[in-house]
Design an enzyme around this catalytic site. Structure first.
Site, PDB file in Angstrom:
ATOM      1  N   ASN A  75     -44.589 -68.971 -66.802  1.00 56.62           N
ATOM      2  CA  ASN A  75     -45.639 -67.998 -67.068  1.00 56.62           C
ATOM      3  C   ASN A  75     -46.420 -68.532 -68.264  1.00 56.62           C
ATOM      4  O   ASN A  75     -46.000 -68.373 -69.409  1.00 56.62           O
ATOM      5  CB  ASN A  75     -44.997 -66.635 -67.361  1.00 56.62           C
ATOM      6  CG  ASN A  75     -46.038 -65.559 -67.604  1.00 56.62           C
ATOM      7  OD1 ASN A  75     -47.232 -65.844 -67.672  1.00 56.62           O
ATOM      8  ND2 ASN A  75     -45.585 -64.330 -67.761  1.00 56.62           N
ATOM      9  N   ARG A  82     -46.647 -68.068 -62.330  1.00 58.52           N
ATOM     10  CA  ARG A  82     -47.364 -66.807 -62.297  1.00 58.52           C
ATOM     11  C   ARG A  82     -48.847 -67.140 -62.481  1.00 58.52           C
ATOM     12  O   ARG A  82     -49.223 -67.785 -63.468  1.00 58.52           O
ATOM     13  CB  ARG A  82     -46.901 -65.917 -63.439  1.00 58.52           C
ATOM     14  CG  ARG A  82     -47.722 -64.671 -63.510  1.00 58.52           C
ATOM     15  CD  ARG A  82     -47.420 -63.897 -64.763  1.00 58.52           C
ATOM     16  NE  ARG A  82     -48.198 -62.671 -64.767  1.00 58.52           N
ATOM     17  CZ  ARG A  82     -48.697 -62.124 -65.856  1.00 58.52           C
ATOM     18  NH1 ARG A  82     -48.503 -62.686 -67.038  1.00 58.52           N
ATOM     19  NH2 ARG A  82     -49.382 -61.010 -65.776  1.00 58.52           N
ATOM     20  N   HIS A 113     -49.838 -56.654 -61.677  1.00 56.16           N
ATOM     21  CA  HIS A 113     -48.379 -56.392 -61.605  1.00 56.16           C
ATOM     22  C   HIS A 113     -47.842 -56.467 -60.177  1.00 56.16           C
ATOM     23  O   HIS A 113     -46.779 -55.933 -59.876  1.00 56.16           O
ATOM     24  CB  HIS A 113     -48.018 -55.007 -62.194  1.00 56.16           C
ATOM     25  CG  HIS A 113     -48.292 -54.865 -63.652  1.00 56.16           C
ATOM     26  ND1 HIS A 113     -48.839 -53.723 -64.215  1.00 56.16           N
ATOM     27  CD2 HIS A 113     -48.093 -55.725 -64.678  1.00 56.16           C
ATOM     28  CE1 HIS A 113     -48.972 -53.883 -65.521  1.00 56.16           C
ATOM     29  NE2 HIS A 113     -48.526 -55.086 -65.833  1.00 56.16           N
ATOM     30  N   GLU A 120     -39.691 -60.217 -62.222  1.00 55.54           N
ATOM     31  CA  GLU A 120     -40.802 -60.995 -61.667  1.00 55.54           C
ATOM     32  C   GLU A 120     -40.438 -62.473 -61.525  1.00 55.54           C
ATOM     33  O   GLU A 120     -40.850 -63.128 -60.571  1.00 55.54           O
ATOM     34  CB  GLU A 120     -42.047 -60.829 -62.548  1.00 55.54           C
ATOM     35  CG  GLU A 120     -42.650 -59.437 -62.412  1.00 55.54           C
ATOM     36  CD  GLU A 120     -43.443 -59.000 -63.631  1.00 55.54           C
ATOM     37  OE1 GLU A 120     -42.821 -58.767 -64.693  1.00 55.54           O
ATOM     38  OE2 GLU A 120     -44.666 -58.913 -63.541  1.00 55.54           O
TER      39      GLU A 120
END
Ligand code: ADP
Length: 423
Positions: free
Chosen positions: A22, A110, A199, A404
């Site tokens: 990320n 991500r 999200h 996630e």
């Protein structure tokens, strides 16, 4: 090598591990995990990336955390150093890894904005990179940083397959009545001004987990999920797909957040430009960084600190909580319009998973939806009740921890077709 290294040897029988990244504008959060079990063999964060004093914190085990200063703090240097740690943790890092040892099968990233093009995760190639770059104007702080992560992995391990997992993709199923703004048509057709929602990776993970915990097929469930972290949003998930959400073109719309305002009257822009002489940049900055719990309470953007201050009698902190809860309850009720029926309200992320207070306050306002608090189960965050924090009934409330990183790892393993279960 270390005890942590020894315990990290066989995290996944299939032998495949995924590097999940990320990448932000000045930080990189990462994990190396087994997509089948979710076990982390390495995790950590690099801060001040791109500056000489870049700091890399790596956890190989809860008790084994190392912090390093990197002389050259580029994205590439950070990723290269993370990969250096794999053999140190007792893991092979490629085809040449010793037999039986786990090795990396791919890197999953991500990516914040996939525009209208990406409706699911994809294997990264030149064309995907160009498309992510093309959507940078929709997420100017995030997409370029996400791309820097992708390019750094390419430079360091050109052979490693990469997968992009988009925050926006899950919401691409929203119908036009939910995603269109009532603004001039050209704003949409020419500039892409519409609601995208964010999200999405969390909503996908949590809706699958909630269905499993409820013992019902996701394809038949009507869920409202409240993802309440530093950023907060709510989504309506009907038969496994997103039909509405509170975030819009940007992650500023919707609920009150840590430092973000959520919804305000769009007239406030002209009003303050006029009255206070504020520029667009100043207004944006105030709405993103000086509003929300921080702006209302004057105490903190952190829910724990605001709750503690309110408990000690701080009036502004109390008001901040009231506004936060009122707006959240209102948004949850509004999401039910897209569902027609509510089977479960699910709380997730930092506040959703840990604040029994916020959950209790929200449930107290939603009795008309058939929801109520089971105070004991709520205080225990639903841990002994398969997530349930309300009495049994046609509609229940639940706590479901999100993950996630695991969702990204599963998508990556599935798409690189190397031994992970389909998510
Ligand atoms: P991010 O969006 O950065 O991933 P998190 O999901 O970790 O953030 O959520 C951070 C928020 O969760 C903060 O507002 C923090 O105060 C809140 N939080 C964490 N633990 C608790 C707790 N025990 N009680 C209330 N709020 C909590």
């Amino acid at each position: 090598m270390t005890a942590a290294g020894e315990s990290a040897h066989s995290p996944d029988d299939s032998g495949g591990l995924v590097l999940v990244l990320n990448s932000g504008s000045s930080s990189v959060k990462f994990a190396v995990l087994a997509p089948a079990s979710g076990e982390r063999v390495l995790a950590g964060m690099a801060e001040k990336v791109g500056r000489p004093e870049t700091e890399l914190r790596i956890r190989r085990h809860p008790d084994d955390v190392v912090t390093e200063r990197l002389r050259e703090g580029s994205f590439q240097a950070v990723i290269s150093r993370i990969l250096d740690h794999l053999p140190e943790a007792g893991l092979g890092t490629g085809e040449d890894g010793a037999p039986g040892q786990a090795h990396l099968v791919g890197a999953g990233h991500r990516v914040v904005h996939g525009g209208e093009r990406f409706t699911a995760s994809v294997v990264v190639d030149d064309e995907v990179i160009a498309a992510i770059r093309a959507f940078s104007h929709l997420a100017p702080l995030h997409n370029p940083a996400n791309l820097a992560g992708i390019e750094a992995v390419r430079a360091t391990r050109p052979d490693l397959p990469q997968v992009a997992v988009f925050d926006t993709a899950f919401h691409q199923t929203m119908p036009p009545r939910a995603f269109r703004y009532a603004v001039p048509e050209e704003w949409y057709t020419r500039y892409g001004v519409r609601r995208y929602g964010f999200h999405g990776t969390s909503y996908r993970f949590v809706s699958e987990r909630a269905a499993a915990l409820l013992g019902r097929p996701l394809a038949e469930l009507r869920l409202v999920i409240a993802h309440l972290g530093n950023g907060c949003s709510v989504a309506a998930v009907r038969d496994g797909v997103s039909v509405d959400t509170t975030m819009g073109l940007t992650p500023l719309e919707g609920l009150v957040m840590g430092t973000r305002s959520g919804d305000v009257d769009p007239g406030v822009f002209g009003f303050l430009a006029d009255r206070a002489g504020l520029t667009i940049d100043e207004l944006n900055d105030a709405l993103y960084t000086a509003s929300g719990l921080q702006g209302l309470s004057g105490v903190s953007n952190d829910m724990r600190t605001v709750q503690a201050a309110a408990a000690e009698g701080d009036e502004r902190a109390r008001l901040a909580l009231e506004v936060f809860v009122h707006r959240l309850a209102k948004a949850i009720a509004a999401m039910v319009v897209g569902l027609g029926r509510l089977d479960a309200l699910v709380f997730t992320a930092g506040i959703g998973e840990n604040s029994a207070f916020v959950r209790g306050q929200v449930l107290a306002r939603l009795g008309f939806l058939g929801l109520a608090e089971d105070a004991e189960a709520n205080a225990r965050h639903g841990r002994d009740t398969r997530g349930r924090i309300s009495p049994d009934g046609p509609a229940v409330a639940m706590v479901v921890p999100t993950d996630e990183e695991l969702m990204i790892a599963r998508d990556t393993a599935r798409l690189t077709a190397l031994g992970a279960p389909a998510s």
